[in-house]
Write an enzyme that holds these catalytic residues in place. Structure first.
Site, PDB file in Angstrom:
ATOM      1  N   LYS A   1       0.760  -1.047   0.043  1.00 41.37           N
ATOM      2  CA  LYS A   1       0.127  -0.023  -0.338  1.00 41.37           C
ATOM      3  C   LYS A   1       0.259   1.240  -0.138  1.00 41.37           C
ATOM      4  CE  LYS A   1      -2.010  -1.642   3.276  1.00 41.37           C
ATOM      5  NZ  LYS A   1      -1.933  -3.565   3.222  1.00 41.37           N
ATOM      6  N   ILE A   2       1.724   1.195   0.913  1.00 35.97           N
ATOM      7  CA  ILE A   2       2.528   3.018   1.119  1.00 35.97           C
ATOM      8  C   ILE A   2       3.458   3.069  -0.168  1.00 35.97           C
ATOM      9  CG2 ILE A   2       4.033   3.558   2.399  1.00 35.97           C
ATOM     10  CD1 ILE A   2       3.338   2.430   5.026  1.00 35.97           C
TER      11      ILE A   2
ATOM     12  N   THR B   1      11.214   4.994   5.740  1.00 34.82           N
ATOM     13  CA  THR B   1      10.063   5.165   6.785  1.00 34.82           C
ATOM     14  C   THR B   1       9.169   3.689   6.773  1.00 34.82           C
ATOM     15  OG1 THR B   1       9.046   5.316   4.205  1.00 34.82           O
ATOM     16  CG2 THR B   1       9.810   7.470   5.385  1.00 34.82           C
ATOM     17  N   SER B   2      10.319   2.820   6.877  1.00 35.62           N
ATOM     18  CA  SER B   2       9.095   1.114   7.252  1.00 35.62           C
ATOM     19  C   SER B   2      10.095   0.576   8.820  1.00 35.62           C
ATOM     20  CB  SER B   2      10.865   0.809   6.336  1.00 35.62           C
ATOM     21  OG  SER B   2       8.666  -0.248   5.584  1.00 35.62           O
ATOM     22  N   ARG B   3      10.784   0.250   8.538  1.00 37.34           N
ATOM     23  CA  ARG B   3      11.318  -0.056  10.074  1.00 37.34           C
ATOM     24  C   ARG B   3      12.682   0.161  10.055  1.00 37.34           C
ATOM     25  NH1 ARG B   3       7.004   0.735  11.561  1.00 37.34           N
ATOM     26  NH2 ARG B   3       5.895  -1.034  11.815  1.00 37.34           N
TER      27      ARG B   3
ATOM     28  N   ASP C   1      13.544   8.112   8.610  1.00 38.98           N
ATOM     29  CA  ASP C   1      11.412   8.011   9.956  1.00 38.98           C
ATOM     30  C   ASP C   1      11.982   7.447  11.127  1.00 38.98           C
ATOM     31  OD1 ASP C   1       9.686   9.397  10.940  1.00 38.98           O
ATOM     32  OD2 ASP C   1       7.992   7.661   9.491  1.00 38.98           O
TER      33      ASP C   1
ATOM     34  N   GLU D   1      15.402   2.689  17.829  1.00 41.37           N
ATOM     35  CA  GLU D   1      13.757   3.862  18.107  1.00 41.37           C
ATOM     36  C   GLU D   1      13.013   2.686  19.277  1.00 41.37           C
ATOM     37  OE1 GLU D   1      10.048   3.517  15.385  1.00 41.37           O
ATOM     38  OE2 GLU D   1      11.752   3.236  14.857  1.00 41.37           O
TER      39      GLU D   1
ATOM     40  N   HIS E   1       9.818   8.340  13.414  1.00 36.65           N
ATOM     41  CA  HIS E   1       8.649   8.009  13.645  1.00 36.65           C
ATOM     42  C   HIS E   1       7.458   8.663  13.625  1.00 36.65           C
ATOM     43  CE1 HIS E   1       7.879   3.276  13.333  1.00 36.65           C
ATOM     44  NE2 HIS E   1       6.670   4.012  12.602  1.00 36.65           N
ATOM     45  N   GLN E   2       7.224   9.735  12.106  1.00 32.01           N
ATOM     46  CA  GLN E   2       6.104  10.465  12.507  1.00 32.01           C
ATOM     47  C   GLN E   2       5.536  10.412  10.893  1.00 32.01           C
ATOM     48  OE1 GLN E   2       8.454  14.524  12.325  1.00 32.01           O
ATOM     49  NE2 GLN E   2       6.936  15.045  10.563  1.00 32.01           N
TER      50      GLN E   2
ATOM     51  N   PHE F   1       2.965   8.738   9.897  1.00 34.09           N
ATOM     52  CA  PHE F   1       2.122   8.143   9.862  1.00 34.09           C
ATOM     53  C   PHE F   1       0.865   9.061  10.572  1.00 34.09           C
ATOM     54  CE2 PHE F   1       0.692   8.074  13.639  1.00 34.09           C
ATOM     55  CZ  PHE F   1       1.612   7.953  15.048  1.00 34.09           C
TER      56      PHE F   1
HETATM   57  P1  NAI Z   1       1.646  -3.841   2.588  1.00 39.04           P
HETATM   58  O1  NAI Z   1       1.358  -4.971   3.354  1.00 39.04           O
HETATM   59  O2  NAI Z   1       0.849  -3.471   1.593  1.00 39.04           O
HETATM   60  O3  NAI Z   1       2.976  -3.763   1.874  1.00 39.04           O
HETATM   61  C1  NAI Z   1       4.175  -4.624   1.753  1.00 39.04           C
HETATM   62  C2  NAI Z   1       5.208  -4.529   0.653  1.00 39.04           C
HETATM   63  O4  NAI Z   1       6.386  -5.477   1.044  1.00 39.04           O
HETATM   64  C3  NAI Z   1       4.018  -6.383   0.150  1.00 39.04           C
HETATM   65  O5  NAI Z   1       3.909  -5.641  -1.221  1.00 39.04           O
HETATM   66  C4  NAI Z   1       5.214  -7.453   0.054  1.00 39.04           C
HETATM   67  O6  NAI Z   1       5.484  -8.571  -0.573  1.00 39.04           O
HETATM   68  C5  NAI Z   1       7.020  -6.875   0.350  1.00 39.04           C
HETATM   69  N1  NAI Z   1       7.761  -7.207   0.691  1.00 39.04           N
HETATM   70  C6  NAI Z   1       7.705  -8.689   1.523  1.00 39.04           C
HETATM   71  N2  NAI Z   1       8.932  -8.766   1.395  1.00 39.04           N
HETATM   72  C7  NAI Z   1       9.202  -8.546   0.961  1.00 39.04           C
HETATM   73  C8  NAI Z   1      10.948  -8.530  -0.115  1.00 39.04           C
HETATM   74  N3  NAI Z   1      12.148  -9.292   0.954  1.00 39.04           N
HETATM   75  N4  NAI Z   1      11.242  -7.384  -0.397  1.00 39.04           N
HETATM   76  C9  NAI Z   1      11.128  -6.858  -1.163  1.00 39.04           C
HETATM   77  N5  NAI Z   1      10.038  -6.269  -0.877  1.00 39.04           N
HETATM   78  C10 NAI Z   1       8.824  -7.383   0.128  1.00 39.04           C
HETATM   79  O7  NAI Z   1       2.883  -2.872   4.174  1.00 39.04           O
HETATM   80  P2  NAI Z   1       2.617  -1.443   4.214  1.00 39.04           P
HETATM   81  O8  NAI Z   1       0.976  -0.865   4.371  1.00 39.04           O
HETATM   82  O9  NAI Z   1       2.751  -0.945   2.798  1.00 39.04           O
HETATM   83  O10 NAI Z   1       3.278  -1.187   4.873  1.00 39.04           O
HETATM   84  C11 NAI Z   1       4.196  -0.839   4.839  1.00 39.04           C
HETATM   85  C12 NAI Z   1       5.844  -0.809   6.114  1.00 39.04           C
HETATM   86  O11 NAI Z   1       5.765   0.487   6.052  1.00 39.04           O
HETATM   87  C13 NAI Z   1       5.041  -1.225   7.345  1.00 39.04           C
HETATM   88  O12 NAI Z   1       5.592  -2.660   7.395  1.00 39.04           O
HETATM   89  C14 NAI Z   1       5.505  -0.481   8.223  1.00 39.04           C
HETATM   90  O13 NAI Z   1       6.487  -0.958   8.580  1.00 39.04           O
HETATM   91  C15 NAI Z   1       6.409   1.046   7.654  1.00 39.04           C
HETATM   92  N6  NAI Z   1       5.528   2.045   8.283  1.00 39.04           N
HETATM   93  C16 NAI Z   1       6.231   2.721   8.820  1.00 39.04           C
HETATM   94  C17 NAI Z   1       4.808   3.725   9.375  1.00 39.04           C
HETATM   95  C18 NAI Z   1       5.291   5.114   9.888  1.00 39.04           C
HETATM   96  O14 NAI Z   1       4.659   6.042  10.401  1.00 39.04           O
HETATM   97  N7  NAI Z   1       6.612   5.511   9.946  1.00 39.04           N
HETATM   98  C19 NAI Z   1       3.649   4.000   9.102  1.00 39.04           C
HETATM   99  C20 NAI Z   1       2.854   2.672   8.631  1.00 39.04           C
HETATM  100  C21 NAI Z   1       3.814   1.234   8.493  1.00 39.04           C
END
Ligand code: NAI
Length: 329
Positions: free
Chosen positions: A155-156, A232-234, A258, A263, A295-296, A298
Protein backbone atom coordinates in the site's frame (compact mmCIF):
# COMPACT_ATOMS: atom_id res chain seq x y z
CA UNK A 1 -15.94 -4.64 26.24
CA UNK A 2 -13.21 -2.93 28.25
CA UNK A 3 -10.02 -1.94 26.44
CA UNK A 4 -6.86 -0.66 28.09
CA UNK A 5 -5.08 1.75 25.76
CA UNK A 6 -1.33 1.85 26.38
CA UNK A 7 1.11 4.69 25.57
CA UNK A 8 -1.79 7.11 25.14
CA UNK A 9 -0.89 10.56 23.84
CA UNK A 10 -3.25 13.54 23.82
CA UNK A 11 -3.81 13.14 20.07
CA UNK A 12 -4.70 9.45 20.54
CA UNK A 13 -7.32 10.36 23.14
CA UNK A 14 -8.80 12.98 20.84
CA UNK A 15 -9.13 10.69 17.83
CA UNK A 16 -10.35 7.65 19.80
CA UNK A 17 -12.83 9.59 21.96
CA UNK A 18 -14.27 11.07 18.77
CA UNK A 19 -14.59 7.66 17.09
CA UNK A 20 -16.00 5.99 20.24
CA UNK A 21 -19.38 7.78 19.78
CA UNK A 22 -20.18 5.17 17.11
CA UNK A 23 -19.21 2.18 19.29
CA UNK A 24 -21.51 2.05 22.34
CA UNK A 25 -20.36 -1.50 23.28
CA UNK A 26 -16.78 -0.39 23.78
CA UNK A 27 -15.18 1.34 26.75
CA UNK A 28 -11.60 2.63 26.61
CA UNK A 29 -9.32 3.52 29.51
CA UNK A 30 -6.07 5.28 28.70
CA UNK A 31 -2.67 4.93 30.32
CA UNK A 32 0.45 6.89 29.43
CA UNK A 33 2.74 3.96 30.04
CA UNK A 34 3.68 1.68 27.12
CA UNK A 35 2.92 -2.03 27.06
CA UNK A 36 5.74 -4.35 28.09
CA UNK A 37 6.35 -7.12 30.64
CA UNK A 38 6.53 -4.58 33.50
CA UNK A 39 3.22 -2.90 32.67
CA UNK A 40 1.15 -5.81 31.33
CA UNK A 41 -0.34 -6.45 34.79
CA UNK A 42 -2.21 -3.12 34.57
CA UNK A 43 -4.55 -4.92 32.16
CA UNK A 44 -6.16 -6.80 35.06
CA UNK A 45 -9.93 -6.54 34.57
CA UNK A 46 -9.72 -5.59 30.88
CA UNK A 47 -10.80 -7.78 27.95
CA UNK A 48 -8.43 -6.22 25.46
CA UNK A 49 -5.32 -4.07 25.26
CA UNK A 50 -4.42 -1.57 22.58
CA UNK A 51 -0.72 -1.35 21.70
CA UNK A 52 1.53 0.36 19.22
CA UNK A 53 4.78 -0.27 17.28
CA UNK A 54 6.78 0.70 20.34
CA UNK A 55 5.07 -1.87 22.62
CA UNK A 56 7.02 -4.95 23.62
CA UNK A 57 4.53 -7.77 23.15
CA UNK A 58 6.96 -10.62 23.54
CA UNK A 59 6.49 -13.95 25.34
CA UNK A 60 6.72 -12.52 28.87
CA UNK A 61 4.22 -9.73 28.22
CA UNK A 62 1.81 -12.20 26.63
CA UNK A 63 2.11 -14.59 29.53
CA UNK A 64 1.08 -11.83 31.96
CA UNK A 65 -1.74 -10.60 29.70
CA UNK A 66 -3.02 -14.16 29.46
CA UNK A 67 -2.88 -14.54 33.24
CA UNK A 68 -4.87 -11.30 33.61
CA UNK A 69 -7.58 -12.59 31.26
CA UNK A 70 -6.83 -10.48 28.18
CA UNK A 71 -8.22 -12.15 25.03
CA UNK A 72 -7.52 -9.55 22.36
CA UNK A 73 -4.59 -7.34 21.33
CA UNK A 74 -5.58 -4.39 19.20
CA UNK A 75 -2.54 -3.01 17.41
CA UNK A 76 -3.22 0.54 16.29
CA UNK A 77 -0.54 0.20 13.60
CA UNK A 78 0.28 -1.86 10.52
CA UNK A 79 3.55 -3.52 11.62
CA UNK A 80 3.43 -6.48 14.03
CA UNK A 81 7.09 -7.53 14.29
CA UNK A 82 6.97 -6.63 18.03
CA UNK A 83 4.44 -9.42 18.81
CA UNK A 84 5.37 -13.03 19.55
CA UNK A 85 2.59 -14.51 17.42
CA UNK A 86 3.33 -18.13 18.31
CA UNK A 87 2.92 -17.35 22.00
CA UNK A 88 -0.25 -15.33 21.37
CA UNK A 89 -1.69 -18.31 19.51
CA UNK A 90 -0.64 -20.67 22.29
CA UNK A 91 -2.55 -18.52 24.82
CA UNK A 92 -5.54 -18.10 22.48
CA UNK A 93 -5.06 -14.33 22.38
CA UNK A 94 -6.31 -12.83 19.13
CA UNK A 95 -4.13 -10.15 17.52
CA UNK A 96 -5.63 -7.59 15.15
CA UNK A 97 -4.01 -4.67 13.38
CA UNK A 98 -4.77 -1.73 11.12
CA UNK A 99 -3.16 -2.78 7.86
CA UNK A 100 -3.63 0.39 5.83
CA UNK A 101 -4.89 3.56 7.42
CA UNK A 102 -3.40 6.15 5.14
CA UNK A 103 -0.62 4.91 2.90
CA UNK A 104 -0.32 8.41 1.44
CA UNK A 105 0.56 9.82 4.88
CA UNK A 106 3.73 7.69 5.04
CA UNK A 107 4.55 7.96 1.32
CA UNK A 108 4.24 11.76 1.41
CA UNK A 109 6.58 11.83 4.40
CA UNK A 110 9.05 9.62 2.51
CA UNK A 111 9.04 12.10 -0.35
CA UNK A 112 9.34 15.01 2.11
CA UNK A 113 12.49 13.38 3.55
CA UNK A 114 13.88 12.73 0.07
CA UNK A 115 13.33 16.37 -0.97
CA UNK A 116 14.60 17.79 2.32
CA UNK A 117 17.82 15.76 2.01
CA UNK A 118 18.28 16.52 -1.65
CA UNK A 119 17.85 20.28 -1.27
CA UNK A 120 19.35 20.39 2.25
CA UNK A 121 16.24 22.16 3.53
CA UNK A 122 17.20 21.69 7.20
CA UNK A 123 20.55 23.39 6.53
CA UNK A 124 18.98 26.13 4.40
CA UNK A 125 16.40 26.85 7.10
CA UNK A 126 19.06 27.19 9.80
CA UNK A 127 21.39 29.27 7.62
CA UNK A 128 18.72 31.83 6.77
CA UNK A 129 17.67 32.05 10.41
CA UNK A 130 21.29 33.02 11.14
CA UNK A 131 21.07 35.71 8.42
CA UNK A 132 23.34 33.65 6.14
CA UNK A 133 21.75 33.86 2.69
CA UNK A 134 24.63 32.17 0.80
CA UNK A 135 23.97 28.97 -1.16
CA UNK A 136 27.11 27.13 -0.06
CA UNK A 137 26.50 23.45 0.53
CA UNK A 138 22.90 23.54 -0.69
CA UNK A 139 23.17 22.17 -4.21
CA UNK A 140 20.84 19.29 -5.01
CA UNK A 141 19.80 17.46 -8.18
CA UNK A 142 16.55 17.32 -10.16
CA UNK A 143 14.32 14.35 -9.41
CA UNK A 144 12.67 14.88 -12.81
CA UNK A 145 13.81 12.13 -15.22
CA UNK A 146 15.93 10.43 -12.54
CA UNK A 147 15.24 6.87 -11.36
CA UNK A 148 13.31 6.07 -8.20
CA UNK A 149 13.78 2.54 -6.85
CA UNK A 150 10.96 1.43 -4.55
CA UNK A 151 11.57 -1.66 -2.42
CA UNK A 152 8.21 -3.15 -1.40
CA UNK A 153 5.17 -2.09 -3.43
CA UNK A 154 2.30 -2.82 -1.05
CA UNK A 155 0.00 0.00 0.00
CA UNK A 156 2.66 2.57 1.01
CA UNK A 157 5.21 1.58 -1.64
CA UNK A 158 2.50 1.88 -4.31
CA UNK A 159 1.59 5.38 -3.05
CA UNK A 160 5.31 6.30 -3.20
CA UNK A 161 5.47 4.94 -6.80
CA UNK A 162 2.55 7.20 -7.75
CA UNK A 163 4.22 10.24 -6.13
CA UNK A 164 7.54 9.57 -7.87
CA UNK A 165 5.73 9.04 -11.17
CA UNK A 166 4.06 12.42 -10.61
CA UNK A 167 7.51 13.99 -10.26
CA UNK A 168 8.37 12.72 -13.75
CA UNK A 169 10.72 10.07 -12.42
CA UNK A 170 11.41 6.73 -14.02
CA UNK A 171 10.03 4.31 -11.40
CA UNK A 172 11.49 0.84 -10.91
CA UNK A 173 10.58 -1.53 -8.09
CA UNK A 174 11.54 -4.72 -6.33
CA UNK A 175 9.05 -6.89 -4.46
CA UNK A 176 8.47 -10.58 -3.94
CA UNK A 177 5.00 -10.00 -5.46
CA UNK A 178 4.19 -7.56 -8.27
CA UNK A 179 1.40 -5.07 -7.65
CA UNK A 180 -0.87 -5.15 -10.73
CA UNK A 181 -2.20 -1.61 -10.07
CA UNK A 182 1.25 -0.22 -10.95
CA UNK A 183 1.75 -2.01 -14.27
CA UNK A 184 1.34 1.11 -16.44
CA UNK A 185 4.24 3.07 -14.99
CA UNK A 186 6.43 0.82 -12.82
CA UNK A 187 9.01 -1.68 -14.06
CA UNK A 188 9.85 -4.55 -11.71
CA UNK A 189 13.55 -5.44 -11.61
CA UNK A 190 15.83 -7.57 -9.44
CA UNK A 191 17.10 -6.07 -6.19
CA UNK A 192 20.62 -5.81 -7.63
CA UNK A 193 19.38 -3.93 -10.69
CA UNK A 194 17.35 -1.57 -8.52
CA UNK A 195 20.36 -0.84 -6.31
CA UNK A 196 22.58 -0.19 -9.33
CA UNK A 197 20.16 2.07 -11.24
CA UNK A 198 18.35 4.17 -8.65
CA UNK A 199 19.04 7.81 -7.78
CA UNK A 200 16.48 7.60 -4.98
CA UNK A 201 15.90 4.38 -3.05
CA UNK A 202 12.89 4.21 -0.72
CA UNK A 203 12.18 1.24 1.57
CA UNK A 204 8.56 0.11 1.97
CA UNK A 205 8.77 -3.58 2.83
CA UNK A 206 7.98 -4.98 6.28
CA UNK A 207 10.62 -6.11 8.74
CA UNK A 208 10.92 -9.90 8.61
CA UNK A 209 13.77 -12.40 8.79
CA UNK A 210 14.19 -12.06 5.01
CA UNK A 211 14.39 -8.25 5.11
CA UNK A 212 16.41 -7.78 8.33
CA UNK A 213 19.50 -5.68 7.45
CA UNK A 214 18.50 -5.69 3.78
CA UNK A 215 20.61 -2.56 3.47
CA UNK A 216 24.11 -3.57 4.55
CA UNK A 217 27.60 -2.81 3.30
CA UNK A 218 27.26 -5.34 0.44
CA UNK A 219 24.00 -3.86 -0.85
CA UNK A 220 25.27 -0.31 -0.22
CA UNK A 221 28.33 -0.99 -2.40
CA UNK A 222 25.99 -1.97 -5.24
CA UNK A 223 24.27 1.44 -5.13
CA UNK A 224 25.11 4.38 -7.39
CA UNK A 225 27.37 7.05 -5.91
CA UNK A 226 25.31 10.08 -4.91
CA UNK A 227 22.13 8.10 -4.22
CA UNK A 228 19.49 9.25 -1.74
CA UNK A 229 18.27 6.54 0.67
CA UNK A 230 14.97 6.91 2.52
CA UNK A 231 13.63 4.54 5.16
CA UNK A 232 10.14 5.09 6.55
CA UNK A 233 9.49 1.38 7.15
CA UNK A 234 11.39 -0.19 10.05
CA UNK A 235 14.82 0.71 11.43
CA UNK A 236 16.29 -2.78 11.29
CA UNK A 237 15.89 -2.97 7.51
CA UNK A 238 19.14 -0.99 7.56
CA UNK A 239 22.31 -2.13 9.33
CA UNK A 240 23.21 1.18 10.94
CA UNK A 241 26.94 0.58 11.35
CA UNK A 242 27.18 -0.30 7.65
CA UNK A 243 25.18 2.80 6.76
CA UNK A 244 27.71 4.89 8.69
CA UNK A 245 30.48 3.18 6.71
CA UNK A 246 28.61 3.89 3.46
CA UNK A 247 28.21 7.56 4.38
CA UNK A 248 31.97 7.74 5.14
CA UNK A 249 32.59 6.23 1.66
CA UNK A 250 30.62 9.23 0.26
CA UNK A 251 28.06 6.86 -1.25
CA UNK A 252 25.05 9.00 -0.37
CA UNK A 253 23.91 12.46 -1.44
CA UNK A 254 21.46 12.17 1.42
CA UNK A 255 19.92 9.78 3.88
CA UNK A 256 16.41 10.37 5.26
CA UNK A 257 15.20 8.15 8.08
CA UNK A 258 11.88 8.16 9.87
CA UNK A 259 12.80 4.92 11.64
CA UNK A 260 16.07 3.74 13.14
CA UNK A 261 17.39 0.64 14.84
CA UNK A 262 17.57 2.12 18.34
CA UNK A 263 13.99 3.37 18.30
CA UNK A 264 12.65 0.82 20.79
CA UNK A 265 15.58 1.26 23.17
CA UNK A 266 14.63 4.84 24.05
CA UNK A 267 18.27 5.91 23.78
CA UNK A 268 17.28 9.55 23.74
CA UNK A 269 15.12 9.43 26.82
CA UNK A 270 17.76 10.57 29.33
CA UNK A 271 20.29 11.79 26.72
CA UNK A 272 23.27 11.04 28.94
CA UNK A 273 26.71 11.56 27.37
CA UNK A 274 27.59 7.95 28.00
CA UNK A 275 24.53 6.63 26.17
CA UNK A 276 24.91 9.08 23.29
CA UNK A 277 28.60 8.14 22.88
CA UNK A 278 27.58 4.58 22.05
CA UNK A 279 24.45 5.44 20.11
CA UNK A 280 24.54 4.63 16.40
CA UNK A 281 21.68 7.08 15.84
CA UNK A 282 23.71 9.89 17.42
CA UNK A 283 26.58 8.94 15.09
CA UNK A 284 24.27 9.17 12.11
CA UNK A 285 23.08 12.59 13.24
CA UNK A 286 26.65 13.89 13.19
CA UNK A 287 26.68 13.74 9.37
CA UNK A 288 25.50 16.83 7.50
CA UNK A 289 23.61 14.86 4.84
CA UNK A 290 21.48 12.80 7.22
CA UNK A 291 18.01 13.82 8.34
CA UNK A 292 16.12 11.82 10.94
CA UNK A 293 12.53 12.24 12.04
CA UNK A 294 10.95 10.45 14.95
CA UNK A 295 8.60 7.91 13.35
CA UNK A 296 6.07 10.51 12.26
CA UNK A 297 5.24 9.12 8.83
CA UNK A 298 1.75 8.06 9.93
CA UNK A 299 1.10 11.30 11.80
CA UNK A 300 -1.62 13.10 9.87
CA UNK A 301 -5.19 13.98 10.88
CA UNK A 302 -6.63 11.63 8.27
CA UNK A 303 -4.46 8.73 9.35
CA UNK A 304 -5.23 9.17 13.07
CA UNK A 305 -8.98 9.10 12.55
CA UNK A 306 -8.71 6.10 10.21
CA UNK A 307 -6.59 4.30 12.84
CA UNK A 308 -9.17 4.95 15.57
CA UNK A 309 -12.08 3.87 13.38
CA UNK A 310 -10.45 0.61 12.21
CA UNK A 311 -9.10 -0.30 15.68
CA UNK A 312 -12.57 0.03 17.21
CA UNK A 313 -14.14 -1.82 14.27
CA UNK A 314 -11.64 -4.63 14.94
CA UNK A 315 -12.90 -4.82 18.53
CA UNK A 316 -16.50 -5.05 17.26
CA UNK A 317 -15.54 -7.82 14.82
CA UNK A 318 -13.95 -9.67 17.74
CA UNK A 319 -17.19 -9.35 19.72
CA UNK A 320 -19.16 -10.72 16.75
CA UNK A 321 -16.85 -13.76 16.66
CA UNK A 322 -16.22 -13.29 12.93
CA UNK A 323 -12.85 -13.64 11.17
CA UNK A 324 -11.25 -10.55 9.70
CA UNK A 325 -8.57 -9.70 7.12
CA UNK A 326 -7.09 -7.57 9.94
CA UNK A 327 -6.30 -10.68 12.00
CA UNK A 328 -2.56 -11.21 12.44
CA UNK A 329 -1.72 -14.91 12.39
P1 NAI B 1 2.02 -3.87 2.79
O1 NAI B 1 1.88 -5.17 3.47
O2 NAI B 1 0.84 -3.29 2.04
O3 NAI B 1 3.25 -3.95 1.76
C1 NAI B 1 4.48 -4.52 2.04
C2 NAI B 1 5.08 -5.00 0.73
O4 NAI B 1 6.39 -5.49 0.99
C3 NAI B 1 4.28 -6.15 0.09
O5 NAI B 1 4.01 -5.84 -1.27
C4 NAI B 1 5.22 -7.34 0.22
O6 NAI B 1 5.10 -8.28 -0.86
C5 NAI B 1 6.58 -6.64 0.20
N1 NAI B 1 7.66 -7.49 0.65
C6 NAI B 1 7.62 -8.51 1.54
N2 NAI B 1 8.83 -9.07 1.64
C7 NAI B 1 9.65 -8.41 0.80
C8 NAI B 1 11.03 -8.54 0.45
N3 NAI B 1 11.79 -9.48 1.02
N4 NAI B 1 11.52 -7.68 -0.44
C9 NAI B 1 10.75 -6.74 -1.01
N5 NAI B 1 9.44 -6.57 -0.74
C10 NAI B 1 8.91 -7.41 0.16
O7 NAI B 1 2.53 -2.86 3.88
P2 NAI B 1 2.42 -1.25 3.89
O8 NAI B 1 1.12 -0.84 4.50
O9 NAI B 1 2.77 -0.72 2.56
O10 NAI B 1 3.55 -0.89 4.96
C11 NAI B 1 4.92 -1.13 4.68
C12 NAI B 1 5.72 -0.90 5.96
O11 NAI B 1 5.71 0.48 6.30
C13 NAI B 1 5.15 -1.59 7.21
O12 NAI B 1 5.58 -2.93 7.29
C14 NAI B 1 5.71 -0.76 8.31
O13 NAI B 1 6.95 -1.33 8.69
C15 NAI B 1 5.96 0.60 7.67
N6 NAI B 1 5.11 1.66 8.22
C16 NAI B 1 5.72 2.81 8.68
C17 NAI B 1 4.96 3.85 9.21
C18 NAI B 1 5.57 5.14 9.67
O14 NAI B 1 4.92 5.91 10.36
N7 NAI B 1 6.82 5.44 9.34
C19 NAI B 1 3.49 3.72 9.31
C20 NAI B 1 2.97 2.51 8.74
C21 NAI B 1 3.75 1.51 8.24
Amino acid sequence: MKILFYDAKTYDKTSFDEALHNFPDLEVDYTKTDLDSRTAALAHGFDAVCGFVSSDIGAQTLSILHEKGVRLILLRCAGFNNVDLDKAKEYGIRVMRVPGYSPEAVAEHAMALALACNRRLYKAYNKVRENDFSLNGLMGFNFYQKTAGIIGTGKIGAAMCRICHGFGMNVIAYDVYENPSLKDFVTYVSLDELLAKSDLISLHCPLMDSTYHLINIETIKKMKDGVILVNTSRGALVKTNDLVEGIRMHKFAGVGLDVYEEETKNVFEDRSDEILEHSTTARLLSFPNVMITSHQGFFTKEALSAIAETTLQNAEVYLSGKESPNDVK
